[in-house]
Enzyme design. Sequence first.
Site, mmCIF file in Angstrom:
data_model
loop_
_atom_site.group_PDB
_atom_site.id
_atom_site.type_symbol
_atom_site.label_atom_id
_atom_site.label_comp_id
_atom_site.label_asym_id
_atom_site.label_seq_id
_atom_site.Cartn_x
_atom_site.Cartn_y
_atom_site.Cartn_z
ATOM 1 N N CYS A 34 -20.130 -23.950 -18.782
ATOM 2 C CA CYS A 34 -21.263 -23.779 -17.874
ATOM 3 C C CYS A 34 -21.980 -22.450 -18.117
ATOM 4 O O CYS A 34 -21.418 -21.517 -18.681
ATOM 5 C CB CYS A 34 -20.774 -23.741 -16.419
ATOM 6 S SG CYS A 34 -20.299 -25.341 -15.791
ATOM 7 N N CYS B 260 -24.085 -21.568 -12.820
ATOM 8 C CA CYS B 260 -23.914 -22.984 -12.469
ATOM 9 C C CYS B 260 -23.493 -23.136 -11.007
ATOM 10 O O CYS B 260 -22.659 -22.393 -10.498
ATOM 11 C CB CYS B 260 -22.882 -23.642 -13.357
ATOM 12 S SG CYS B 260 -22.733 -25.408 -13.001
ATOM 13 N N CYS C 145 -21.862 -28.760 -19.506
ATOM 14 C CA CYS C 145 -21.975 -29.256 -18.136
ATOM 15 C C CYS C 145 -23.319 -29.984 -17.985
ATOM 16 O O CYS C 145 -24.337 -29.505 -18.463
ATOM 17 C CB CYS C 145 -21.904 -28.069 -17.178
ATOM 18 S SG CYS C 145 -22.396 -28.435 -15.480
ATOM 19 N N CYS D 11 -25.776 -27.791 -15.294
ATOM 20 C CA CYS D 11 -26.521 -26.572 -15.622
ATOM 21 C C CYS D 11 -27.006 -26.555 -17.076
ATOM 22 O O CYS D 11 -27.646 -25.584 -17.492
ATOM 23 C CB CYS D 11 -25.676 -25.334 -15.335
ATOM 24 S SG CYS D 11 -24.208 -25.214 -16.356
HETATM 25 ZN ZN LIG Z 1 -22.425 -26.188 -15.027
#
Ligand SMILES: [Zn+2]
Length: 387
Positions: free
Chosen positions: A73, A77, A104, A107
């Site tokens: 991330c 995030c 992810c 994000c």
């Molecule tokens: Zn994330």
Amino acid sequence: MAQELQENALHQNAPAREVAGAEIDTKAATKAGRAAAAARAVERDPRWQKVVARDRAADGDFVYAVRTTGVYCRPSCAARPAKPENVAFFAGPAEAEAAGFRACRRCTPNAASLAEQHAATVEKACRAIETAEAMPSLKALAGSVGMSPYHFHRVFKAVTGLTPKAYATAHRDSRAKEQLARAGSVTEAIYDAGFHSSGRFYATSNAVLGMTPTAYRAGGVDTEIRFALAQCSLGAILVAASDRGICAITLGDDPETLARELQDRFPNANLIGGDAEFEALVARVVGFVEAPQLGLDLPLDVRGTAFQQRVWQALRAIPAGETASYRDIAERIGAPTAMRAVAGACAANAIAVAIPCHRVVRNDGALSGYRWGVERKRALLEKEAQA
Ligand SMILES: [Zn+2]
């Protein structure tokens, strides 16, 4: 006591499987010890604080991966916070992916940064404007890059410093000028540049050339003015331009005095030295001052009262090689008794040669004064008479 805490930590984190027997308990305890050590190491890392704070400013500096989910991330995030013992830091998406983590979906740490995305979006819109037959509507432009018109307008302005419409106008004008300079027929140039009727071109170019009154903005509040100094046959020359066009062409013996006068005239403006692009514009102005009969195809930012603007417009109608008296000008603007005011407006002109106040002489034909020296006035008139 410590053992008990570790056991608890273990049971919270352990995958759902049967834990039975002393041997497994021992192994698990060791594992829990390692987890606690890993957690402490992460907590001591300054990057962890940025993750905890979801610090947007840290995006792009590093990514963090979570071993239990296999996902990495951005620091900001919004996902549920991870346990520090499960976290690993990486310099960027490539490193995290090399270690087997995936991006992810929330994000999108492997996507371009917002600034990069905006630059790419605006670039795309600029190309669309440049290649379109007619200026696309704001709605159409915004739609083509998947933004709301309002947001698109803001992003475009932030990246280019211009509104989409101003960008389109500037692009069209520069194309028209280029083509006029290469001089096929004027009509051809007009159509090639995307104007649909020559009437519209002339209407627009009057505005672009500064003959439509622009609002008088005292002292240049909130204005950015670029300027540069050069030498020409008449001595030192200063050229200054706002985003609307050339707002000063001044002549003198001493370049420093010219710069100081500019500052005095625009005390509230943000004065910026010229860059390479601006130097090219100055070169064109100097070329024009050397040969005024060729005309100057750059926009002017004419700042003055309505009366001054009427006078200046009448001055621009005097062809190179001819002169007019103050009385002539007063009559031409429909104020035959306003000769003194006409003389005042000539003296207040800050755009030498392009607004040719040097072509105004006394009623008996003698040279009267000239803001930038009567010798320069004489030199200009002689040059124009010969051309
Ligand atoms: Zn994330």
